[in-house]
Enzyme design. Structure first.
Site, PDB file in Angstrom:
ATOM      1  N   ASP A  24       0.755  -1.134  -0.009  1.00 24.12           N
ATOM      2  CA  ASP A  24      -0.048  -0.082  -0.021  1.00 24.12           C
ATOM      3  C   ASP A  24       0.858   1.337   0.106  1.00 24.12           C
ATOM      4  O   ASP A  24       1.717   1.536   0.917  1.00 24.12           O
ATOM      5  CB  ASP A  24      -0.818  -0.089   1.400  1.00 24.12           C
ATOM      6  CG  ASP A  24      -1.859   1.252   1.225  1.00 24.12           C
ATOM      7  OD1 ASP A  24      -2.691   1.380   0.494  1.00 24.12           O
ATOM      8  OD2 ASP A  24      -1.741   1.972   2.361  1.00 24.12           O
TER       9      ASP A  24
ATOM     10  N   GLU B 182      -2.401  -2.023  -5.801  1.00 23.62           N
ATOM     11  CA  GLU B 182      -3.650  -1.239  -5.837  1.00 23.62           C
ATOM     12  C   GLU B 182      -3.462  -0.449  -7.082  1.00 23.62           C
ATOM     13  O   GLU B 182      -2.716   0.337  -7.212  1.00 23.62           O
ATOM     14  CB  GLU B 182      -4.078  -0.571  -4.732  1.00 23.62           C
ATOM     15  CG  GLU B 182      -5.599   0.141  -5.019  1.00 23.62           C
ATOM     16  CD  GLU B 182      -5.923   0.951  -3.859  1.00 23.62           C
ATOM     17  OE1 GLU B 182      -7.051   1.126  -3.655  1.00 23.62           O
ATOM     18  OE2 GLU B 182      -4.974   1.072  -2.949  1.00 23.62           O
TER      19      GLU B 182
ATOM     20  N   CYS C 190     -11.981  -4.244   7.800  1.00 23.99           N
ATOM     21  CA  CYS C 190     -11.083  -4.899   8.779  1.00 23.99           C
ATOM     22  C   CYS C 190     -10.761  -6.356   8.364  1.00 23.99           C
ATOM     23  O   CYS C 190     -11.367  -7.238   7.886  1.00 23.99           O
ATOM     24  CB  CYS C 190     -12.231  -5.558  10.147  1.00 23.99           C
ATOM     25  SG  CYS C 190     -11.351  -6.609  11.379  1.00 23.99           S
TER      26      CYS C 190
ATOM     27  N   CYS D 229     -12.215  -9.987  10.138  1.00 22.11           N
ATOM     28  CA  CYS D 229     -13.454 -10.168  10.247  1.00 22.11           C
ATOM     29  C   CYS D 229     -14.331  -9.425   8.987  1.00 22.11           C
ATOM     30  O   CYS D 229     -15.435 -10.209   8.642  1.00 22.11           O
ATOM     31  CB  CYS D 229     -14.202  -9.666  11.423  1.00 22.11           C
ATOM     32  SG  CYS D 229     -14.450  -7.923  11.715  1.00 22.11           S
TER      33      CYS D 229
ATOM     34  N   CYS E 174     -11.877  -2.299  15.278  1.00 22.68           N
ATOM     35  CA  CYS E 174     -12.732  -2.835  14.712  1.00 22.68           C
ATOM     36  C   CYS E 174     -13.959  -3.107  15.765  1.00 22.68           C
ATOM     37  O   CYS E 174     -13.594  -3.579  16.892  1.00 22.68           O
ATOM     38  CB  CYS E 174     -12.540  -4.112  14.187  1.00 22.68           C
ATOM     39  SG  CYS E 174     -13.977  -4.984  13.527  1.00 22.68           S
TER      40      CYS E 174
ATOM     41  N   CYS F 120     -14.954  -7.266  16.059  1.00 22.51           N
ATOM     42  CA  CYS F 120     -13.752  -8.364  16.728  1.00 22.51           C
ATOM     43  C   CYS F 120     -12.895  -7.532  17.448  1.00 22.51           C
ATOM     44  O   CYS F 120     -12.142  -8.430  18.306  1.00 22.51           O
ATOM     45  CB  CYS F 120     -13.098  -8.900  15.435  1.00 22.51           C
ATOM     46  SG  CYS F 120     -12.219  -8.016  14.471  1.00 22.51           S
TER      47      CYS F 120
ATOM     48  N   ASP G 255      -2.485   1.823   7.256  1.00 23.31           N
ATOM     49  CA  ASP G 255      -1.679   1.313   6.427  1.00 23.31           C
ATOM     50  C   ASP G 255      -1.479  -0.170   6.180  1.00 23.31           C
ATOM     51  O   ASP G 255      -1.503  -0.655   5.005  1.00 23.31           O
ATOM     52  CB  ASP G 255      -0.450   2.348   6.099  1.00 23.31           C
ATOM     53  CG  ASP G 255      -0.730   3.578   5.782  1.00 23.31           C
ATOM     54  OD1 ASP G 255      -1.773   3.973   5.405  1.00 23.31           O
ATOM     55  OD2 ASP G 255       0.137   4.417   6.452  1.00 23.31           O
TER      56      ASP G 255
END
Length: 376
Positions: free
Chosen positions: A176, A260, A313, A316, A332, A335, A342
């Site tokens: 990323d 990406e 996340c 999950c 999150c 969870c 990042d």
């Protein structure tokens, strides 16, 4: 290359002639299409070269095959425009930072004497990057704004590209990219952004002011321009060195790399971020990853630019819609996993890319179109 003063004059004559032929041929193609509705091919443009030489006798002092290569490059530019939508060909300017011309054949390379010989120009003392074997195609001679000469030779070594090696979840890495940290890996490692442009920006401003204060056409202005060009060149060389070393390291240590797809051109339109985005050179980094993966038999995986990799996340699959750009860490609600924004994005990029490959054993975050927030 290290040409003498007389050879520099001959080289610059070739550059000016090829640029002149390119611009003249582009004008002829545009005029023929607008006035007569017909398309001029590369063969038609080459047939007009003898008449152009009679009109401009100084073109006879230049290698004829270099002039034909200029027409071939123009024809390739139109092919890219129609097939790949790369943009309409533009006229070449003598103010471009890098000027070049091509020599298709009849040049000689001597590795023992460290010299290269071009027709109608002569021999040059040359420092070769490496010794190569194979069929030499064409040589591209270029000069930078700092008056440094280079030659790039296309060689067909007859060796086929290696087949991509098989990869798995453990041999794949997600990357990323960002502005604060240049790259964050799915392993949790963060590559610091060196900020080469930001470091040298103050010096560049001083040199630019010195250029603007000099009288146009004077020798002092030329010297000031050279100082400014050397500073820009140093910044570019630092950036390229950093990108080459990082891309080689990533490709060497992994069998597959997941990234990406980014609309860098669109992001550059934001004047608040344009300078920082231009400094990190994401597009160049992705290009290096792509050709090095092909060279070493690795796989480059790309996911869509609209996947919310940082808001999901990785444990999950919960989608946090209200995550702002300033939120660098979040927890999150489902969870309770604590995420670095990042690192979480890099892990999701890896998982999304592997899910597209239908790789067995990949689980966790799932891409969703509708929000998956738990009911309140």
């Amino acid at each position: 290359m290290y040409p003498s003063r007389e050879q520099v004059t001959l080289l610059m004559r070739h550059i000016h002639a090829c640029r002149f032929v390119y611009n003249n041929s582009l004008e002829q193609k545009i005029r023929a299409y607008e006035q007569e509705g017909r398309k001029l091919s590369c063969f038609d443009l080459n047939n007009r070269l003898p008449a152009l030489k009679e009109e401009h006798p100084w073109l006879k002092e230049v290698n004829s095959q270099s002039l034909q290569s200029a027409n071939k490059n123009l024809d390739n530019a139109f092919t890219r425009f129609f097939r790949e939508k790369k943009g309409f060909p533009r006229f070449k300017s003598k103010k471009n930072p890098v000027q070049s011309f091509q020599v298709p054949q009849h040049y000689r390379v001597n590795f023992k004497q460290r010299k290269i010989k071009f027709p109608k120009i002569g021999e040059f003392k040359t420092v070769f990057h490496r010794v190569f074997t194979g069929k030499m195609k064409y040589a591209t001679v270029s000069v930078t704004s700092t008056k440094k000469w280079f030659v790039s030779i296309l060689v067909d070594d007859g060796v086929a590209e290696p087949a991509p090696a098989p990869f798995s979840l453990d041999t794949t890495i997600g990357i990323d990219v960002g502005l604060k940290d240049f790259a964050t890996l799915s392993t949790g490692e963060k590559i610091e952004n060196p900020h080469y442009m930001k470091t040298s920006l103050q010096r560049l401003k001083v040199l630019q002011r010195m250029v603007s204060r000099k009288k146009k056409g004077s020798k002092n202005r030329e010297k000031a321009i050279q100082r400014l060009a050397r500073c820009h060149e140093k910044t570019a060389n630092q950036r390229n060195d950093f990108l080459h070393k990082l891309s080689f390291r990533v490709v060497s240590e992994n069998q597959a790399i997941a990234v990406e797809s980014l609309n860098v051109g669109g992001m550059m339109k934001n004047h608040h971020l344009a300078q920082g985005i231009g400094d990190v050179s994401w597009s160049m980094f992705f290009t290096m990853l792509e050709y090095k993966c092909q060279r070493y038999g690795k796989t480059l995986l790309k996911i869509g630019r609209f996947d919310p990799s940082s808001k999901i996340c990785s444990n999950c699959g919960y989608l946090k819609q209200d995550l702002a750009l300033s939120d660098r860490e979040w927890i999150c609600p489902d969870c309770g996993t604590h995420h670095d924004r990042d690192i979480n994005a890099a892990i999701n990029i890896k998982k999304f890319a592997l899910q597209e490959q239908n790789l067995v054993g990949v689980s966790g975050a799932e891409r969703t179109v509708e929000p998956v927030d738990s009911p309140q």
